[in-house]
Design a protein around this motif. Structure first.
Motif, short mmCIF file in Angstrom:
data_model
loop_
_atom_site.label_atom_id
_atom_site.label_comp_id
_atom_site.label_asym_id
_atom_site.label_seq_id
_atom_site.Cartn_x
_atom_site.Cartn_y
_atom_site.Cartn_z
N SER A 1 0.85 -1.19 0.00
CA SER A 1 0.00 0.00 0.00
C SER A 1 0.88 1.23 0.00
O SER A 1 1.98 1.23 0.54
CB SER A 1 -0.91 0.01 1.24
OG SER A 1 -0.13 -0.03 2.41
N ARG A 2 0.40 2.30 -0.61
CA ARG A 2 1.17 3.54 -0.66
C ARG A 2 1.24 4.14 0.74
O ARG A 2 0.26 4.20 1.45
CB ARG A 2 0.52 4.53 -1.62
CG ARG A 2 1.32 5.81 -1.79
CD ARG A 2 0.72 6.67 -2.88
NE ARG A 2 0.85 6.01 -4.16
CZ ARG A 2 1.94 6.03 -4.91
NH1 ARG A 2 3.01 6.67 -4.48
NH2 ARG A 2 1.99 5.42 -6.07
N PRO A 3 2.42 4.60 1.15
CA PRO A 3 2.57 5.17 2.49
C PRO A 3 1.69 6.40 2.68
O PRO A 3 1.39 7.13 1.74
CB PRO A 3 4.05 5.55 2.56
CG PRO A 3 4.70 4.75 1.49
CD PRO A 3 3.68 4.59 0.42
N MET B 1 6.16 1.04 9.30
CA MET B 1 6.77 0.63 8.04
C MET B 1 7.78 1.65 7.53
O MET B 1 8.75 1.29 6.88
CB MET B 1 5.69 0.40 6.98
CG MET B 1 4.98 -0.95 7.10
SD MET B 1 6.14 -2.35 6.96
CE MET B 1 6.72 -2.16 5.28
N ASP B 2 7.55 2.92 7.86
CA ASP B 2 8.48 3.96 7.42
C ASP B 2 9.83 3.83 8.11
O ASP B 2 10.86 4.21 7.54
CB ASP B 2 7.90 5.35 7.68
CG ASP B 2 6.58 5.57 6.96
OD1 ASP B 2 6.41 5.00 5.87
OD2 ASP B 2 5.72 6.29 7.50
N ILE B 3 9.84 3.31 9.31
CA ILE B 3 11.09 3.08 10.02
C ILE B 3 11.82 1.86 9.44
O ILE B 3 13.05 1.77 9.50
CB ILE B 3 10.83 2.87 11.52
CG1 ILE B 3 10.04 4.06 12.09
CG2 ILE B 3 12.13 2.70 12.28
CD1 ILE B 3 10.73 5.39 11.93
N PHE B 4 11.06 0.94 8.85
CA PHE B 4 11.65 -0.28 8.30
C PHE B 4 12.65 0.01 7.19
O PHE B 4 13.70 -0.62 7.11
CB PHE B 4 10.54 -1.19 7.76
CG PHE B 4 11.03 -2.30 6.89
CD1 PHE B 4 11.57 -3.46 7.45
CD2 PHE B 4 10.99 -2.20 5.51
CE1 PHE B 4 12.04 -4.48 6.63
CE2 PHE B 4 11.45 -3.22 4.69
CZ PHE B 4 11.98 -4.36 5.27
N TRP B 5 12.36 0.98 6.31
CA TRP B 5 13.20 1.21 5.15
C TRP B 5 14.60 1.68 5.49
O TRP B 5 15.59 1.17 4.94
CB TRP B 5 12.51 2.17 4.18
CG TRP B 5 11.31 1.53 3.56
CD1 TRP B 5 10.00 1.78 3.83
CD2 TRP B 5 11.31 0.47 2.59
NE1 TRP B 5 9.18 0.96 3.10
CE2 TRP B 5 9.96 0.15 2.32
CE3 TRP B 5 12.30 -0.24 1.93
CZ2 TRP B 5 9.59 -0.85 1.42
CZ3 TRP B 5 11.95 -1.22 1.03
CH2 TRP B 5 10.60 -1.52 0.78
N PRO B 6 14.78 2.65 6.40
CA PRO B 6 16.16 2.99 6.79
C PRO B 6 16.90 1.83 7.44
O PRO B 6 18.09 1.64 7.20
CB PRO B 6 15.96 4.16 7.78
CG PRO B 6 14.66 4.77 7.37
CD PRO B 6 13.80 3.61 6.96
N ILE B 7 16.20 1.04 8.27
CA ILE B 7 16.84 -0.12 8.90
C ILE B 7 17.24 -1.13 7.84
O ILE B 7 18.35 -1.68 7.87
CB ILE B 7 15.89 -0.76 9.94
CG1 ILE B 7 15.66 0.21 11.09
CG2 ILE B 7 16.47 -2.08 10.45
CD1 ILE B 7 14.64 -0.27 12.11
#
Length: 211
Positions: free
Chosen positions: A6-8, A15-21
């Motif tokens: 799904s689009r953020p 989920m937004d924290i997932f991408w940098p990690i």
């Protein structure tokens, strides 16, 4: 089974924290170490002891050095490419994509898989900026080649290129958050090159012209 994304939303969620990690974990994959193992050696035990492409090239030759350079570059490019696709047209894209780039470089420099002892981040940073601003990378490559050709020191080219990248990003009118990301990466690269800086000052740095 079909998996959909799904689009953020415009607000930060888990989920937004997932991408940098995830960017850190991808950046932390020690390709130089793995390529060395493939060739039957531990690159940390020879040359400069670094897992980057320069040391792999020194120990194993150009083929493995180029392989490591490409893989290290891709692990900087790939995470922010995915983040930019997922967060396209979202207000979060402006800061999240550069943040993923910084974390990918941090992963290469301080990889959890090798006890946080990694490379110097130049190739991974190259992958990051190839996505963010190919024009700035083009200018930087000219600076790098000219510096290495004139001085004979790859480390001098890397240091000057990292230091000037924020200026090139300003010149091509990139967002300020991208410029700040470049500043953070430049500081990290200079920190990881502190031994090289010491050898340059003492006149002990190895020159490719003398090989």
């Amino acid at each position: 089974m079909i998996i959909t994304f799904s689009r953020p939303t415009d607000t930060v969620n888990t989920m937004d924290i997932f991408w940098p990690i995830a960017s850190y974990l991808i950046g932390a994959v020690p390709f130089g170490f793995l390529v060395g193992r493939l060739a039957g050696i531990d690159v940390r035990a020879g040359g400069s002891g670094n897992i980057g492409a320069t040391n792999v090239n020194r120990l194993l030759g150009k083929k493995f050095g180029v392989m490591t350079l490409i893989l290290d570059c891709l692990k900087g490019f790939f995470p922010i490419f995915l983040a930019a696709r997922l967060y396209a047209a979202s207000p979060l894209e402006t800061w999240l994509v550069p943040a993923c780039g910084v974390l990918a470089v941090v992963g290469h420099m301080f990889p959890v898989y090798l006890g946080f002892r990694g490379g110097k981040g130049v190739a991974t940073a190259l992958g990051v900026f190839l996505f963010l601003s190919p024009a700035a990378v083009g200018i930087s490559l000219l600076v790098f080649v000219a510096t290495v050709g004139f001085t004979g020191f790859v480390s001098a080219g890397s240091l000057l290129t990292a230091a000037l990248m924020p200026l090139w990003l300003l010149a091509v009118k990139m967002p300020m958050v991208t410029v700040l990301a470049a500043l953070v990466i430049a500081v990290l690269i200079w920190f990881k090159h502190r031994d090289n800086i010491g050898r340059l000052r003492r006149g002990e740095e190895k020159s490719w012209k003398k090989r």
